[in-house]
Design an enzyme around this catalytic site. Structure first.
Site, PDB file in Angstrom:
ATOM      1  N   ARG A 103       0.841  -1.203   0.000  1.00 23.92           N
ATOM      2  CA  ARG A 103       0.000   0.000   0.000  1.00 23.92           C
ATOM      3  C   ARG A 103       0.876   1.253   0.000  1.00 23.92           C
ATOM      4  O   ARG A 103       0.623   2.203  -0.755  1.00 23.92           O
ATOM      5  CB  ARG A 103      -0.909  -0.032   1.225  1.00 23.92           C
ATOM      6  CG  ARG A 103      -1.803   1.195   1.432  1.00 23.92           C
ATOM      7  CD  ARG A 103      -2.761   0.896   2.579  1.00 23.92           C
ATOM      8  NE  ARG A 103      -3.402   2.076   3.137  1.00 23.92           N
ATOM      9  CZ  ARG A 103      -4.533   2.600   2.670  1.00 23.92           C
ATOM     10  NH1 ARG A 103      -5.113   2.077   1.606  1.00 23.92           N
ATOM     11  NH2 ARG A 103      -5.087   3.659   3.256  1.00 23.92           N
ATOM     12  N   HIS A 114      -7.957   7.951   2.758  1.00 23.80           N
ATOM     13  CA  HIS A 114      -7.562   8.764   3.909  1.00 23.80           C
ATOM     14  C   HIS A 114      -8.582   9.880   4.127  1.00 23.80           C
ATOM     15  O   HIS A 114      -8.961  10.566   3.183  1.00 23.80           O
ATOM     16  CB  HIS A 114      -6.190   9.412   3.679  1.00 23.80           C
ATOM     17  CG  HIS A 114      -5.057   8.445   3.750  1.00 23.80           C
ATOM     18  ND1 HIS A 114      -3.818   8.707   3.201  1.00 23.80           N
ATOM     19  CD2 HIS A 114      -4.960   7.213   4.320  1.00 23.80           C
ATOM     20  CE1 HIS A 114      -3.016   7.681   3.418  1.00 23.80           C
ATOM     21  NE2 HIS A 114      -3.684   6.765   4.100  1.00 23.80           N
TER      22      HIS A 114
END
Length: 298
Positions: free
Chosen positions: A247, A270
């Site tokens: 990631r 996020h």
């Protein structure tokens, strides 16, 4: 109010009001349990309503002897959240953690893999075994879509929108996002689905789960860690890597190739752009090239 009851109410609040995952709830709960264990071990009889800053400070001082600054900061943050909940529910008038400062810690930069290292890891997969095609599809998906390991293990066949070029990902707090998927990743997922998964004895309840173990059930997070660890050992990779490394590499390589932070933020899921900004610190040469290319005084 007893600690057990306060913790149970707090866990319910984290689940229902804040929509946190079971893993996050466990982490927050663990911080409170450490405090309770300390109090019991030292025969300190005090409730979550009446405990004061001095008692908590002594606990943190004691804990600091055996944990690093980052763990200590995490502990303070977890306790601060718990007592903020008690204040929010009017059980307490104040948060005893308000005046307790967390230790100063530097921002930890995530480990990343070079593209050639990712290629080496994937090339080391034994495709002569049925799980080989699955493992290749797993690594390609982790790196190609930037997923968290929990997002990968919970990925459904019904989440695959290949014709539209996206997959639907369920992230932290059950928040969903759509992530683009490239043709090469689609190809390896389809190979696994059509040549391997099709022949598994799939257990009830897992018919829609994409990645399965040999018994036809959902893969565990631990199994993904094991797969990656064994491949790293096989190629003699010295870095300590995990599923999350793929990631981080996904985000870093996008940034290096001039993708904008806002797009990376959306793909990673996020909530705050400041979380994504950590990748800016990884490649100083990239920042230098940006200045040289775009600044009017170059």
């Amino acid at each position: 109010m007893k600690w057990k009851n306060a913790l149970k109410d707090y866990q319910l609040y984290l689940k229902i009001e804040r929509g946190l995952s079971e893993n996050s709830i466990d982490n927050y709960s663990r911080d409170v349990k450490k405090l309770v264990t300390y109090l019991e071990g030292n025969n300190i009889s005090i409730s979550p309503i009446s405990i004061n800053a001095e008692s908590i400070q002594q606990f943190i001082y004691n804990a600091a002897k055996s944990v690093n600054a980052r763990s200590q900061s995490r502990l303070i943050s977890g306790l601060r959240s718990f007592f903020s909940y008690l204040v929010f529910e009017d059980y307490r008038k104040d948060n005893p953690l308000e005046l307790i400062e967390s230790p100063k810690i530097g921002r930890k930069l995530p480990d990343t893999l070079e593209e050639k290292e990712i290629d080496q890891l994937i090339a080391a997969i034994d495709l002569s075994k049925p799980e080989g095609e699955r493992n290749r599809a797993i690594l390609e998906t982790l790196y190609g879509c930037g997923l968290r390991v929990s997002e990968l293990t919970h990925l459904k066949i019904s989440d695959l929108f290949f014709d539209e070029g996206f997959i639907k990902v369920t992230g932290k707090g059950d928040k969903q996002r759509f992530v683009p998927i490239v043709n090469s990743t689609k190809k390896y997922i389809n190979i696994y689905r059509n040549e391997i998964r099709l022949h598994l004895n799939i257990q009830a309840g897992y018919e829609d789960t994409l990645f399965l173990n040999r018994r036809g059930k959902q893969l565990t997070r631990a199994m993904i860690f094991t797969i990656i660890k064994q491949l790293a050992e096989k190629i003699g990779l010295k870095k300590r890597i995990s599923p999350h490394t793929f990631r981080h590499s996904f985000a870093t390589h996008l940034l290096q190739n001039n993708a904008d932070l806002r797009s990376i933020q959306l793909m990673l899921g996020h909530e705050s752009i400041t979380t994504t900004e950590i990748y800016v610190h990884l490649d100083k040469s990239h920042l230098t090239s940006v200045i040289e290319k775009y600044h009017p005084r170059k």
